[in-house]
Enzyme design. Sequence first.
Site, PDB file in Angstrom:
ATOM      1  N   ASN A   9       0.991  -1.362   0.002  1.00 52.05           N
ATOM      2  CA  ASN A   9      -0.055   0.039  -0.308  1.00 52.05           C
ATOM      3  C   ASN A   9       1.018   1.133   0.106  1.00 52.05           C
ATOM      4  OD1 ASN A   9      -1.595   1.977   0.383  1.00 52.05           O
ATOM      5  ND2 ASN A   9      -2.388   1.531   2.646  1.00 52.05           N
ATOM      6  N   LYS A  11       0.186   4.190  -0.440  1.00 46.70           N
ATOM      7  CA  LYS A  11      -0.508   5.426   0.225  1.00 46.70           C
ATOM      8  C   LYS A  11      -0.178   6.628  -0.780  1.00 46.70           C
ATOM      9  CE  LYS A  11      -0.239   3.013   4.440  1.00 46.70           C
ATOM     10  NZ  LYS A  11       0.051   3.525   6.094  1.00 46.70           N
ATOM     11  N   GLU A 171      -5.331  -4.668  10.378  1.00 47.00           N
ATOM     12  CA  GLU A 171      -4.231  -3.667  10.758  1.00 47.00           C
ATOM     13  C   GLU A 171      -4.539  -3.012  12.114  1.00 47.00           C
ATOM     14  OE1 GLU A 171      -2.385  -2.527   6.771  1.00 47.00           O
ATOM     15  OE2 GLU A 171      -3.887  -1.098   7.081  1.00 47.00           O
ATOM     16  N   GLY A 177       2.882   2.480  10.812  1.00 50.81           N
ATOM     17  CA  GLY A 177       3.791   3.577  10.657  1.00 50.81           C
ATOM     18  C   GLY A 177       4.316   3.843  11.798  1.00 50.81           C
ATOM     19  N   SER A 217       3.640  -2.027  10.299  1.00 47.18           N
ATOM     20  CA  SER A 217       5.064  -1.906  10.468  1.00 47.18           C
ATOM     21  C   SER A 217       5.507  -3.357  10.025  1.00 47.18           C
ATOM     22  CB  SER A 217       5.446  -1.663  11.688  1.00 47.18           C
ATOM     23  OG  SER A 217       4.968  -0.429  12.313  1.00 47.18           O
TER      24      SER A 217
HETATM   25  P1  13P Z   1       2.940   0.572   7.734  1.00 44.14           P
HETATM   26  O1  13P Z   1       3.684  -0.728   7.152  1.00 44.14           O
HETATM   27  O2  13P Z   1       3.895   1.801   7.371  1.00 44.14           O
HETATM   28  O3  13P Z   1       2.980   0.443   9.076  1.00 44.14           O
HETATM   29  O4  13P Z   1       1.707   0.815   7.175  1.00 44.14           O
HETATM   30  C1  13P Z   1       0.741  -0.425   7.217  1.00 44.14           C
HETATM   31  C2  13P Z   1      -0.355   0.049   6.443  1.00 44.14           C
HETATM   32  O5  13P Z   1      -1.095   0.896   6.760  1.00 44.14           O
HETATM   33  C3  13P Z   1      -0.663  -0.757   5.353  1.00 44.14           C
HETATM   34  O6  13P Z   1      -1.818  -0.528   4.630  1.00 44.14           O
END
Ligand code: 13P
Length: 253
Positions: A9, A11, A171, A177, A217
């Site tokens: 993802n 983002k 999640e 994050g 993470s």
């Molecule tokens: P991170 O891997 O940056 O923690 O993000 C996880 C996430 O939101 C994947 O959709």
Amino acid sequence: MRKKLIAANWKMYKTPDQTRDFFHDFLPLVHGPDRNAGRDEIVVCPTYLCLEAAVTAAKGSNVAIGAQNLYWEKEGAFTGEVNAAMLLAVGVTHVIIGHSERRQYFGETDDTVNLKLKSAIEAGLIPIVCVGEVLEEREAGLTDDVLRRQCLRAFHKVSAKKAVSLVVAYEPVWAIGTGKTATPQMAADAHAIIRAEAAESFGQEFADKLRILYGGSVKPENAHALMSEEEIDGALVGGASLDPKSFASIVKY
Ligand code: 13P
């Protein structure tokens, strides 16, 4: 045996040029002689703007392309929105629905997740529905209730027959994050709750086949331990998916 799915993802990161650069470096890493390369289903979800560049770059490879969101209406005056048919038209096969950042910042609710899920499966997209508790809910012992409610409402009036391709991503919001990962055991426990809820909504046979990903993470260093849990059927990776080498090493855990 459920086939694992490792999804990126991205983002709000990367331009079309950066997307092409990523695939140029990433594809050889997951298609080589290494026996773990390309063993599982791999999906990359860039922004809408980079979908076409990603589809073109990944053509003929073992990597599928997903969107990060969609809108459920067929067409109309909905400024800024994109629907399932438009995603299919550019070659997208998967779509993330109900990510916690959309719930947190863009007013996504359990009900809009349900509408989006129905429109995705109706169109033939593979939906990745995200659920997860915030830290206060975990600390208050509400994780079980939150996951059950999010699943129950997401699956409302969705038939098992239509939902065959459904994927759920657990999640925990406190792990996104932050560098804090749920332990494999914590994730496996949450996945078992989600699977139990899926069994109530769709039946045990469906639930046994349902793929539940872990996200929060995930890094090259912890991917192996997480993926070794029988309950964990893959990963949804944010930050560590932006770099081709890092995402490839997660894919090869
Ligand atoms: P991170 O891997 O940056 O923690 O993000 C996880 C996430 O939101 C994947 O959709």
